[in-house]
Design an enzyme around this catalytic site. Structure first.
Site, PDB file in Angstrom:
ATOM      1  N   HIS A   3      20.591  -7.341 -18.228  1.00 44.13           N
ATOM      2  CA  HIS A   3      21.593  -7.722 -17.225  1.00 44.13           C
ATOM      3  C   HIS A   3      22.206  -9.081 -17.608  1.00 44.13           C
ATOM      4  O   HIS A   3      23.412  -9.297 -17.454  1.00 44.13           O
ATOM      5  CB  HIS A   3      20.905  -7.807 -15.857  1.00 44.13           C
ATOM      6  CG  HIS A   3      21.843  -7.708 -14.689  1.00 44.13           C
ATOM      7  ND1 HIS A   3      21.411  -7.868 -13.391  1.00 44.13           N
ATOM      8  CD2 HIS A   3      23.177  -7.472 -14.602  1.00 44.13           C
ATOM      9  CE1 HIS A   3      22.443  -7.725 -12.560  1.00 44.13           C
ATOM     10  NE2 HIS A   3      23.520  -7.489 -13.273  1.00 44.13           N
ATOM     11  N   HIS A  63      10.466  -3.917 -17.292  1.00 44.39           N
ATOM     12  CA  HIS A  63      11.101  -4.447 -16.083  1.00 44.39           C
ATOM     13  C   HIS A  63      11.832  -5.763 -16.400  1.00 44.39           C
ATOM     14  O   HIS A  63      13.026  -5.913 -16.137  1.00 44.39           O
ATOM     15  CB  HIS A  63      10.023  -4.671 -15.010  1.00 44.39           C
ATOM     16  CG  HIS A  63      10.534  -5.274 -13.738  1.00 44.39           C
ATOM     17  ND1 HIS A  63      10.742  -4.530 -12.601  1.00 44.39           N
ATOM     18  CD2 HIS A  63      10.887  -6.546 -13.418  1.00 44.39           C
ATOM     19  CE1 HIS A  63      11.207  -5.322 -11.633  1.00 44.39           C
ATOM     20  NE2 HIS A  63      11.289  -6.551 -12.110  1.00 44.39           N
ATOM     21  N   GLU A  64      11.093  -6.697 -17.000  1.00 42.86           N
ATOM     22  CA  GLU A  64      11.708  -7.997 -17.311  1.00 42.86           C
ATOM     23  C   GLU A  64      12.809  -7.841 -18.361  1.00 42.86           C
ATOM     24  O   GLU A  64      13.813  -8.547 -18.339  1.00 42.86           O
ATOM     25  CB  GLU A  64      10.651  -9.007 -17.775  1.00 42.86           C
ATOM     26  CG  GLU A  64       9.608  -9.359 -16.724  1.00 42.86           C
ATOM     27  CD  GLU A  64      10.187  -9.773 -15.374  1.00 42.86           C
ATOM     28  OE1 GLU A  64      11.324 -10.305 -15.336  1.00 42.86           O
ATOM     29  OE2 GLU A  64       9.522  -9.544 -14.351  1.00 42.86           O
ATOM     30  N   HIS A  87      15.993  -6.986 -16.601  1.00 39.62           N
ATOM     31  CA  HIS A  87      16.674  -8.209 -16.140  1.00 39.62           C
ATOM     32  C   HIS A  87      17.358  -8.878 -17.335  1.00 39.62           C
ATOM     33  O   HIS A  87      18.474  -9.381 -17.241  1.00 39.62           O
ATOM     34  CB  HIS A  87      15.658  -9.201 -15.563  1.00 39.62           C
ATOM     35  CG  HIS A  87      15.194  -8.899 -14.177  1.00 39.62           C
ATOM     36  ND1 HIS A  87      16.061  -8.638 -13.137  1.00 39.62           N
ATOM     37  CD2 HIS A  87      13.945  -8.847 -13.648  1.00 39.62           C
ATOM     38  CE1 HIS A  87      15.347  -8.442 -12.023  1.00 39.62           C
ATOM     39  NE2 HIS A  87      14.064  -8.551 -12.309  1.00 39.62           N
TER      40      HIS A  87
END
Length: 675
Positions: free
Chosen positions: A474, A467-468, A471
């Site tokens: 991104h 998940h991190e 990010h």
């Protein structure tokens, strides 16, 4: 000049952490603010007619030294803080709030921006320039530039007060987390706990020069304790301590802070002409209005609640059958869920953990990023870091161009807040023809290696890492001209799409085969485990969804209506939870007083966005599944239209360009087994 206010003469212009002394920060902030003020003054005093270049662009690149310094300081205040840092944060935050207001309430500067904004149609701007102009104009109009003088003064007071209150809120939560320990000396109290958890507790006791075992409210200690400890009384003690953070009659009580924050936010929104704080916030979100958010949450609630009630009834009868428990309490939920999950799927975290060695999982995330986006991650040892446990990587593309610097910081320690997050030490942007590459960091709190074992992750922690890392991608793959539109600078309810979509690969046999090897034997994770992981993914999804929705609705209750009449925090909360509550209330506990997402982080009126982004991510991943989870064409569309574009255009435009259609909630309901 301070080391912190000049160009870093380091490899890739990375932050020179080892050369920074704590006493450097405050004078550096004073200097940074002065430099930024001078840059603003030169824009205001420019005798030429305002243009996009001399006003909007000049503003965009002003204050870059202060921005860089702020990101270093506040990132470390989360990941590597101490009393001195916290004291500086308390001193600096009001100065920064005041400086921000000096800009947004500067009438001459706003007049220039307005002049450019008013001729927007004739300027022949590209989409990114148009977005920048809109964003700059709104950052003034939405922050009081059109207000009368006395209202501007009140706005300044509110902002100063809010910045102090949210810091105080966070410090209280951290202090309460650090102040509690469950010190056990009787081995029988450890029954049910995994040996890794016991070993970590023994190490902690040893560090504190005590006999026995110490458990804390940090997640790697708290969550396994609640999930596995057979001793119900001790689980109760831990649960009550966890929920009482900031709710005890002591100097760290947060009730007053929460009430003040909610009321000041409401007053601020009213000053600016908005009905509530949520109306103000949501104007700049995909959801657009509180009504739309309430409808979205309540629609999901209608679908999830019957499933949650059914799951709760199953869990209740299971606990009764197993241990004669008449009434399930909050301290029973995780414990009996885990037992039921083991019975249904014969799959527990302890069985899976040996296949998820932290280094291997991280390598797996790197490999997935390589297969999808052609990235390679190489660990380097000549970049400064702020703690010895941090690892540093150079990220390059298929043509060996530098894409990003990546910092990975994975273990709990005293000066580090709980949870997991991504942040950046330097943004991506293009200036003077040079594409400045970003410096991105992932910070998590996983169990440390012990004397006998490497760091082994629960499956939940595996998805947290991915998940991190989403990010992170991104941020790393950002490719925009302007720093304020780069990377994760997107609408808040869009920001979780890149992170949540990455979690999907953790459930795919093809992806797991890349990194899920037994740390001792090297054996790849058995396919029946993989099937069980997939089957168990929607286990108690109704309960999980209900929980998330209850948090989103609590957030909207604080911010989507007038809070001035609220005097009793606990009573207010009880009322808000009435429609989502299954467990009996615990009178010693409250949620809001440690709900850092909305009272310290940026999630006020935005907690719904986790669910909102789940709709996006389920719909987007379905596109991959239809075409192959490592399909490079789809990956390229995702990279080109979502990951690299930051906030340059409206997210729905970007999403439709990638997907060819608007997202459908059915994909999420199907994945969650709620259809």
């Amino acid at each position: 000049m301070s080391i912190l206010t000049q160009y870093f003469n380091t490899k890739h212009n990375t932050a020179p952490f080892s050369q920074i002394k704590i006493e450097d920060y405050f004078p550096a902030f004073q200097e940074g603010i002065a430099l930024a003020k001078a840059e603003i003054d030169s824009i205001v005093n420019n005798p030429e007619a305002p243009t996009f270049e001399n006003t909007i662009l000049a503003m965009e690149f002003s204050g870059d030294i202060l921005d860089r310094l702020s990101s270093i300081f506040f990132n470390l205040n989360s990941a590597e803080t101490n009393d001195e840092m916290q004291k500086i944060a308390q001193e600096v935050s009001p100065l920064l709030a005041e400086f921000g207001n000096d800009i947004t309430l500067n009438a001459e500067l706003f007049a220039k921006i307005k002049a450019v904004y008013n001729q927007k149609e004739s300027l022949n701007l590209n989409p990114e320039q148009t977005t920048l102009l809109d964003k700059k104009y709104k950052s003034f109009s939405r922050n009081g530039a059109n207000l009368a003088e006395e209202k501007k003064d009140r706005l300044r007071e509110i902002d100063k007060e809010l910045s102090k209150l949210s810091l105080q809120f966070g410090e209280n939560v951290l202090a309460e987390t650090n102040n509690f320990e469950l010190h056990l000396t009787d081995e029988s109290d450890l029954a049910g706990l995994p040996e890794g958890t016991i070993e970590a507790a023994r190490l902690l006791a040893k560090e504190k020069q005590k006999e026995g075992w110490i458990f804390t409210l940090d997640y790697p200690s708290y969550v396994p304790f609640l999930t596995y400890a057979d001793n119900r009384e001790l689980r109760k003690k831990m649960t009550i301590a966890f929920g009482a953070k900031g709710f005890q009659k002591n100097e760290f009580n947060n009730e007053e802070n929460v009430l003040k924050i909610a009321k000041l936010r409401h007053e601020r929104a009213n000053l600016l002409g908005y009905k509530t704080h949520a109306h103000f916030v949501l104007e700049e979100r995909m959801a657009q209005s509180p009504d739309k958010v309430f409808t979205f949450l309540n629609d999901l609630l209608a679908k999830a609640k019957p499933a949650a009630q059914k799951e709760f009834a199953e869990l209740t009868s299971f606990a009764k059958e197993l241990d004669g428990i008449e009434q399930l309490e909050k301290w029973d939920g995780a414990y009996y869920s885990e037992k039921l999950k083991q019975q249904l799927f014969n799959l527990d975290d302890e069985k899976l953990k040996p296949y998820f060695q932290l280094e291997k999982v991280l390598e797996g995330a790197f490999t997935v990023a390589n297969k999808l986006f052609g990235l390679t991650f190489t660990e380097v040892f000549d970049i400064d870091k702020y703690h010895e446990e941090v690892s540093t990587y150079e990220v390059r593309d298929a043509d060996n161009n530098l894409v990003s610097i990546f910092y990975a910081d994975f273990f709990p320690r005293k000066g580090k807040r709980n949870g997991a997050w991504m942040t950046s030490f330097k943004s991506q942007y293009v200036k003077n023809g040079v594409n400045e590459r970003p410096h991105i960091s992932n910070v998590c709190n996983f169990t440390k290696p012990t004397e006998t074992k490497p760091s082994l992750l629960t499956f939940n922690e595996v998805t947290t890492l991915f998940h991190e890392f989403g990010h992170g991608l991104h941020g790393m793959l950002a490719n925009t001209t302007y720093p304020s539109l780069s990377g994760t600078s997107v609408y808040w309810d869009f920001v979780e799409l890149p992170s949540q979509i990455m979690e999907n690969w953790c459930y795919e046999p093809e992806a797991l085969a890349l990194f899920a090897n037994h740390y001792e034997t090297g054996e790849i994770i058995p396919i029946e485990y993989v099937q069980k992981i997939k089957e168990s993914a929607s286990f108690q999804e109704g309960l999980a969804t209900l929980r998330q929705l209850s948090f989103g609705l609590l957030d909207m209750a604080w911010h989507g209506q007038d809070p001035t009449g609220i005097t009793d925090l606990k009573a207010f909360e009880t009322e808000q939870f009435a429609n989502t509550q299954l467990y009996p209330d615990v009178k010693e506990n409250a949620m809001s007083i440690a709900f850092s997402h909305i009272f310290q982080g940026g999630y006020s009126s935005g907690y719904y966005s986790y669910k909102w982004a789940e709709v996006l991510d389920a719909d987007a991943f379905e596109y991959f599944q239809e075409n192959g989870i490592f399909n490079t064409e789809i990956a390229k569309k995702f990279k080109d239209n979502v990951l690299s574009k930051g906030g340059t255009e409206h997210p729905m435009i970007l999403y439709k360009r990638f997907r060819g259609q608007e997202p459908k909630p059915e994909a999420l309901l199907k994945r969650a087994g709620l259809l």
